[in-house]
Design a protein around this motif. Structure first.
Motif, mmCIF file in Angstrom:
data_model
loop_
_atom_site.group_PDB
_atom_site.id
_atom_site.type_symbol
_atom_site.label_atom_id
_atom_site.label_comp_id
_atom_site.label_asym_id
_atom_site.label_seq_id
_atom_site.Cartn_x
_atom_site.Cartn_y
_atom_site.Cartn_z
ATOM 1 N N VAL A 1 0.841 -1.201 0.000
ATOM 2 C CA VAL A 1 0.000 0.000 0.000
ATOM 3 C C VAL A 1 0.874 1.248 0.000
ATOM 4 O O VAL A 1 0.562 2.247 -0.654
ATOM 5 N N GLY A 2 2.000 1.183 0.729
ATOM 6 C CA GLY A 2 2.914 2.327 0.740
ATOM 7 C C GLY A 2 3.458 2.639 -0.643
ATOM 8 O O GLY A 2 3.590 3.807 -1.023
ATOM 9 N N GLU A 3 3.772 1.593 -1.417
ATOM 10 C CA GLU A 3 4.253 1.811 -2.782
ATOM 11 C C GLU A 3 3.151 2.398 -3.662
ATOM 12 O O GLU A 3 3.398 3.274 -4.495
ATOM 13 N N ALA A 4 1.907 1.918 -3.471
ATOM 14 C CA ALA A 4 0.790 2.467 -4.243
ATOM 15 C C ALA A 4 0.595 3.952 -3.936
ATOM 16 O O ALA A 4 0.353 4.761 -4.842
ATOM 17 N N VAL A 5 0.699 4.319 -2.668
ATOM 18 C CA VAL A 5 0.561 5.729 -2.275
ATOM 19 C C VAL A 5 1.671 6.562 -2.914
ATOM 20 O O VAL A 5 1.426 7.657 -3.441
ATOM 21 N N ALA A 6 2.903 6.057 -2.884
ATOM 22 C CA ALA A 6 4.025 6.793 -3.470
ATOM 23 C C ALA A 6 3.829 6.990 -4.973
ATOM 24 O O ALA A 6 4.099 8.070 -5.510
ATOM 25 N N VAL A 7 3.349 5.945 -5.656
ATOM 26 C CA VAL A 7 3.125 6.044 -7.103
ATOM 27 C C VAL A 7 2.065 7.097 -7.412
ATOM 28 O O VAL A 7 2.238 7.928 -8.310
ATOM 29 N N LEU A 8 0.962 7.079 -6.667
ATOM 30 C CA LEU A 8 -0.114 8.031 -6.932
ATOM 31 C C LEU A 8 0.322 9.462 -6.609
ATOM 32 O O LEU A 8 -0.082 10.407 -7.297
ATOM 33 N N CYS A 9 1.141 9.636 -5.580
ATOM 34 C CA CYS A 9 1.697 10.967 -5.288
ATOM 35 C C CYS A 9 2.575 11.437 -6.450
ATOM 36 O O CYS A 9 2.488 12.594 -6.889
ATOM 37 N N CYS A 10 3.422 10.553 -6.946
ATOM 38 C CA CYS A 10 4.290 10.912 -8.071
ATOM 39 C C CYS A 10 3.475 11.239 -9.310
ATOM 40 O O CYS A 10 3.804 12.173 -10.063
ATOM 41 N N SER A 11 2.407 10.483 -9.534
ATOM 42 C CA SER A 11 1.559 10.730 -10.689
ATOM 43 C C SER A 11 0.967 12.134 -10.642
ATOM 44 O O SER A 11 0.943 12.847 -11.653
ATOM 45 N N ARG A 12 0.520 12.565 -9.474
ATOM 46 C CA ARG A 12 -0.082 13.894 -9.342
ATOM 47 C C ARG A 12 0.955 15.002 -9.472
ATOM 48 O O ARG A 12 0.673 16.070 -9.984
ATOM 49 N N LEU A 13 2.145 14.772 -8.987
ATOM 50 C CA LEU A 13 3.179 15.801 -9.040
ATOM 51 C C LEU A 13 3.805 15.910 -10.427
ATOM 52 O O LEU A 13 4.220 16.999 -10.844
ATOM 53 N N CYS A 14 3.883 14.796 -11.134
ATOM 54 C CA CYS A 14 4.624 14.788 -12.396
ATOM 55 C C CYS A 14 3.730 14.806 -13.631
ATOM 56 O O CYS A 14 4.101 15.393 -14.649
ATOM 57 N N SER A 15 2.589 14.155 -13.556
ATOM 58 C CA SER A 15 1.698 14.088 -14.712
ATOM 59 C C SER A 15 0.267 13.982 -14.229
ATOM 60 O O SER A 15 -0.372 12.932 -14.336
ATOM 61 N N PRO A 16 -0.254 15.079 -13.639
ATOM 62 C CA PRO A 16 -1.588 15.004 -13.023
ATOM 63 C C PRO A 16 -2.672 14.679 -14.028
ATOM 64 O O PRO A 16 -2.766 15.293 -15.084
ATOM 65 N N SER A 17 -3.470 13.687 -13.705
ATOM 66 C CA SER A 17 -4.561 13.252 -14.566
ATOM 67 C C SER A 17 -5.505 12.425 -13.705
ATOM 68 O O SER A 17 -5.159 12.044 -12.587
ATOM 69 N N PRO A 18 -6.708 12.131 -14.193
ATOM 70 C CA PRO A 18 -7.607 11.265 -13.421
ATOM 71 C C PRO A 18 -6.971 9.904 -13.150
ATOM 72 O O PRO A 18 -6.004 9.515 -13.809
ATOM 73 N N LEU A 19 -7.526 9.210 -12.177
ATOM 74 C CA LEU A 19 -7.001 7.891 -11.812
ATOM 75 C C LEU A 19 -7.357 6.902 -12.914
ATOM 76 O O LEU A 19 -8.292 6.121 -12.806
ATOM 77 N N TYR A 20 -6.581 6.960 -13.987
ATOM 78 C CA TYR A 20 -6.846 6.119 -15.152
ATOM 79 C C TYR A 20 -5.530 5.781 -15.823
ATOM 80 O O TYR A 20 -4.704 6.661 -16.063
ATOM 81 N N ASP A 21 -5.317 4.510 -16.099
ATOM 82 C CA ASP A 21 -4.133 4.035 -16.811
ATOM 83 C C ASP A 21 -2.851 4.525 -16.148
ATOM 84 O O ASP A 21 -1.964 5.077 -16.803
ATOM 85 N N ILE A 22 -2.748 4.318 -14.841
ATOM 86 C CA ILE A 22 -1.520 4.655 -14.126
ATOM 87 C C ILE A 22 -0.368 3.801 -14.645
ATOM 88 O O ILE A 22 0.767 4.263 -14.768
ATOM 89 N N ALA A 23 -0.661 2.538 -14.987
ATOM 90 C CA ALA A 23 0.385 1.654 -15.518
ATOM 91 C C ALA A 23 0.933 2.192 -16.829
ATOM 92 O O ALA A 23 2.137 2.099 -17.110
ATOM 93 N N GLY A 24 0.055 2.759 -17.663
ATOM 94 C CA GLY A 24 0.515 3.326 -18.928
ATOM 95 C C GLY A 24 1.465 4.491 -18.718
ATOM 96 O O GLY A 24 2.484 4.607 -19.412
ATOM 97 N N TRP A 25 1.132 5.366 -17.758
ATOM 98 C CA TRP A 25 2.048 6.474 -17.454
ATOM 99 C C TRP A 25 3.356 5.945 -16.872
ATOM 100 O O TRP A 25 4.445 6.367 -17.262
ATOM 101 N N ALA A 26 3.254 5.001 -15.940
ATOM 102 C CA ALA A 26 4.445 4.492 -15.260
ATOM 103 C C ALA A 26 5.375 3.752 -16.209
ATOM 104 O O ALA A 26 6.593 3.717 -15.986
#
Length: 590
Positions: free
Chosen positions: A105-130
């Motif tokens: 869960v800690g890794e999931a939180v870190a990924v979602l934080c990075c997603s918002r800081l680096c490429s903010p978008s709706p919670l969709y296709d996080i794997a594609g961005w990553a």
């Protein structure tokens, strides 16, 4: 080394086994294969969940080929502050572990934080961005593990512990970065959402200033005087601000410490709320509501003649000529209240402030409202006896809608009937208008700060910092794009808005730490177009790293050449990239 499927027939049945196979060359240079281990039957591994675990394990070990590029961008900054806060470890230690997890869960939180800081978008296709970002290289989290199911389960687990984690991370930020939390600016904002959300207790119809009534989630935020958002708490969309503040007093007291100062907006400017905050052991500065009667007390106890000039100039007016700046006058007076819960007498101080700008705007708004009402009344008069205004009752009903509460009593209307036809007349009540104008530009700031050496200028200066938390509201909703919300589960909505609150904490730390470490009167170049220097903000600092990437080469990972601006920011923040930069003129090839 790779995994190979091996089919075996036993009678009429066919079984598939998974084997871990290694390729090697024998003494004659020919390619041979040896089976290192039989992992088990494919169907049994799938049923037990072990196949998914194996896939996750291999995903962490799979190195890209030479020539592959990854986007680094602001991930360098996010990685630095996530590591400094021990975000992953803090979350995982607070949550119960359930067997072996390929993605904690800690890794999931870190990924979602990075997603918002680096490429903010709706919670969709996080794997594609990553898959195109350097998450694996910096945080050790492969994109293959970031499917929607894993992230959704992580959000549901986090929701139960989000309140505790918010406090823990805020306390670690205070300790690690020396943040002064003695003064907190607290405010509530609304996150408008689309969709029905039937049965949701979090998304509900609620009122928001300037937006009316709509489906929303509310968010209570507390930011320091430096602009670090220490606390973001999602709340039901129909919750009242006063009750939400009351529920959060204990957490706010823990953040700011005993005797901490809260700067609140006028929604809390009721005597009952002020006494409740005082009982919690907190200091406050709150603008009073009109219902408290502060305008009447000002006219009887103070008056304009006793107001003295205050030395305050807002940041946006500092470059204006003195004659164009807003003029402030004020006076400080005692105010005693009886605590409705305990019955004891509480002594507060009230600063009566007069703002020339607010005086001018209030008078102009009143004149616009009166002019608009007169125009509407004239249209009614022109239509008397016609289709819509045949009777006196119809006229009075329409007039009641025209005379809104803000001009009630300022226009006197008279209706009657003559020759079976309704009549309408009106005139301005100049005495009432003059009486209302006596308090134009006047507002009152209540506080329980010690009266010793307290001045109206000090209260005004502290209160004007409330724009800090309002700016963070804007960053929360616009820069980090907490909306739109595409989750139809209250736990997931609650957890996601909390995680974006953690991203907002990191966002504020980036801005504040960089400003603290800048030499006096020096601004980093290149934060604005055309290489212009500017005061660092979280937004322009993150933007300065867009386009930065890394490349896999035969010699290892190489980082793109840093720009002058990027190099200055990293040096000021004591961030050392984990990879060497490409040499000047060198192009990485496979």
């Amino acid at each position: 080394m790779y995994v190979k499927r091996h089919a075996v027939r036993r009678g009429s049945k066919r079984y598939v086994y998974l084997r871990l196979v290694q390729a090697y060359r024998d003494e004659h240079g020919r390619v041979r294969h040896r089976v290192l281990k039989t992992l088990g039957r494919e169907d049994e591994l799938k049923a037990s969940g072990q196949l998914e675990q194996l896939m996750g394990s291999f995903a962490r070990l799979d190195p890209p080929m030479a020539g592959v590029r990854r986007e680094v961008g602001p991930l360098l900054l996010a990685w630095h502050f996530i590591t400094a806060l021990d975000l992953v470890g803090t979350v995982d230690r607070a949550l119960p572990q359930r067997g072996r997890q390929q993605l904690s869960v800690g890794e999931a939180v870190a990924v979602l934080c990075c997603s918002r800081l680096c490429s903010p978008s709706p919670l969709y296709d996080i794997a594609g961005w990553a898959s195109g970002a350097a998450l694996h290289e910096l945080l050790g989290i492969p994109a293959a593990l970031l499917n929607d199911d894993r992230l959704g389960r992580a959000l549901e687990i986090l929701a139960v512990y989000a309140e505790t984690l918010r406090g823990t991370l805020a306390a670690r930020a205070i300790e690690r970065f020396g943040i002064d939390a003695g003064r907190l600016h607290v405010d509530l904002t609304a996150l408008r959402v689309c969709g029905a959300y039937e049965g949701s207790a979090l998304v509900a119809n609620g009122w928001a200033q300037g937006q009316g009534v709509g489906r929303q989630v509310r968010a209570l935020q507390a930011a320091t005087a430096d602009g670090v958002s220490l606390y973001v708490r999602p709340e039901p969309g129909n919750a009242a601000e006063v009750s939400l503040i009351a529920q959060s007093l204990e957490r706010l007291r823990q953040l700011s410490g005993p005797g901490g100062l809260l700067i609140l907006d006028s929604a809390c400017g009721h005597p009952k709320t002020l006494c409740e905050i005082a009982r919690a052991g907190l200091r406050f500065i709150v603008p009073l509501r009109a219902q408290t009667g502060f305008r009447e007390r000002f006219l009887t106890d103070v008056g304009h003649d006793r107001l003295t000039a205050l030395r305050y100039v807002s940041q946006r007016e500092q470059k204006l000529p003195a004659e164009l700046r807003t003029k402030y006058r004020g006076a400080l007076r005692d105010w005693e209240l009886t605590d409705p819960q305990t019955g004891e007498t509480r002594r507060f101080q009230v600063a009566y402030i007069h703002s020339s700008e607010e005086h001018r705007e209030t008078a102009a708004a009143r004149e616009r409202a009166l002019t608009k009402a007169e125009e509407q009344l004239q249209r009614v008069k022109n239509g008397l006896g016609g289709r819509y205004y045949k009777t006196r009752k119809q006229v009075e009903t329409r007039v009641a809608r025209i005379i809104t509460p803000n001009i009630d009593g300022l226009i006197t209307t008279t209706t009657s009937t003559r020759n079976a036809k309704p009549t309408l007349a009106w005139e301005r009540n100049h005495e009432a208008i003059a009486a209302a104008a006596q308090t134009d530009g006047i507002y009152a700031l209540a506080t329980n700060l010690p009266a010793t050496r307290l001045t109206a200028s000090q209260l005004l200066r502290e209160y004007k910092g409330q724009q800090i938390v309002e700016r963070r509201h804007r960053d929360y909703k616009q820069t980090l794009k907490v909306r739109p919300i595409f989750l139809h589960n209250d736990d997931r909505i609650y957890a996601l808005t909390s995680i974006i609150g953690i991203a907002l904490l990191i966002f504020g730390l980036i801005e504040t730490e960089l400003r603290k470490r800048l030499p006096d009167n020096e601004l980093p170049p290149g934060l604005l177009p055309e290489n212009r220097a500017a005061k660092p903000t979280g937004r322009n600092v993150l933007g300065a790293f867009q386009g930065l990437g890394l490349t896999y080469t035969q010699a290892g990972i190489e980082l793109d050449r840093l720009t002058h601006t990027q190099r200055i920011i990293l040096q000021l923040l004591d961030i050392t990239p984990p990879w060497p930069e490409q040499k000047p003129g060198h192009l990485a090839t496979s």
